[in-house]
Design an enzyme around this catalytic site. Sequence first.
Site, PDB file in Angstrom:
ATOM      1  N   LYS A 206      -8.916  82.453 -21.234  1.00  0.00           N
ATOM      2  CA  LYS A 206      -9.338  81.861 -19.969  1.00  0.00           C
ATOM      3  C   LYS A 206      -9.243  80.334 -20.006  1.00  0.00           C
ATOM      4  CE  LYS A 206     -12.445  85.732 -19.052  1.00  0.00           C
ATOM      5  NZ  LYS A 206     -11.438  86.465 -18.344  1.00  0.00           N
ATOM      6  N   CYS A 207      -8.180  79.844 -20.570  1.00  0.00           N
ATOM      7  CA  CYS A 207      -7.959  78.410 -20.768  1.00  0.00           C
ATOM      8  C   CYS A 207      -6.802  77.955 -19.880  1.00  0.00           C
ATOM      9  CB  CYS A 207      -7.622  78.181 -22.246  1.00  0.00           C
ATOM     10  SG  CYS A 207      -7.208  76.492 -22.706  1.00  0.00           S
TER      11      CYS A 207
END
Length: 159
Positions: free
Chosen positions: A35-36
Amino acid sequence: MATILNHEVKAATGGTEPLREHAGKVLLIVNVASKCGFTPQYAGLEALYRKYKERGFEVLGFPCNQFGAQEPGDAQEIANFCSLTYDVTFPVFAKIEVNGPRADPLWEQLKKDAPGLMGLTSVKWNFTKFLVDRNGNVVRRYAPTTKPEDIEKDIESLL
């Protein structure tokens, strides 16, 4: 000089794997997260892996949740995400810490052997990359902003 091949790492499925099983290969070791903002680099990492694996190149992914809690999943969730979203076929290991008192010993050595800017040893963010030669020596560190395709010439020079 100690090489990274002396380390054992935790497999995503449990147990450990000696890195000496990767002896003779050029390695790109990366702390990854699902989730970057840099997560789309999975596609570039996989492209490099597929292009060069027959010549002795491997990408080794190590999920890490230390930066903005961007890897909250368990091993199965991480594996599903990598497979379904980016068709990742390179090895992804158990979630680790790369900084602090519980930092994985492999990552302690990577940081020591290839410090960042101004000699700083800590990892700044997800998708920091370390290039390792066929003998297990750390050759270079790359910032999270360095795209996988920008490392290709360095990989080719070691193959």
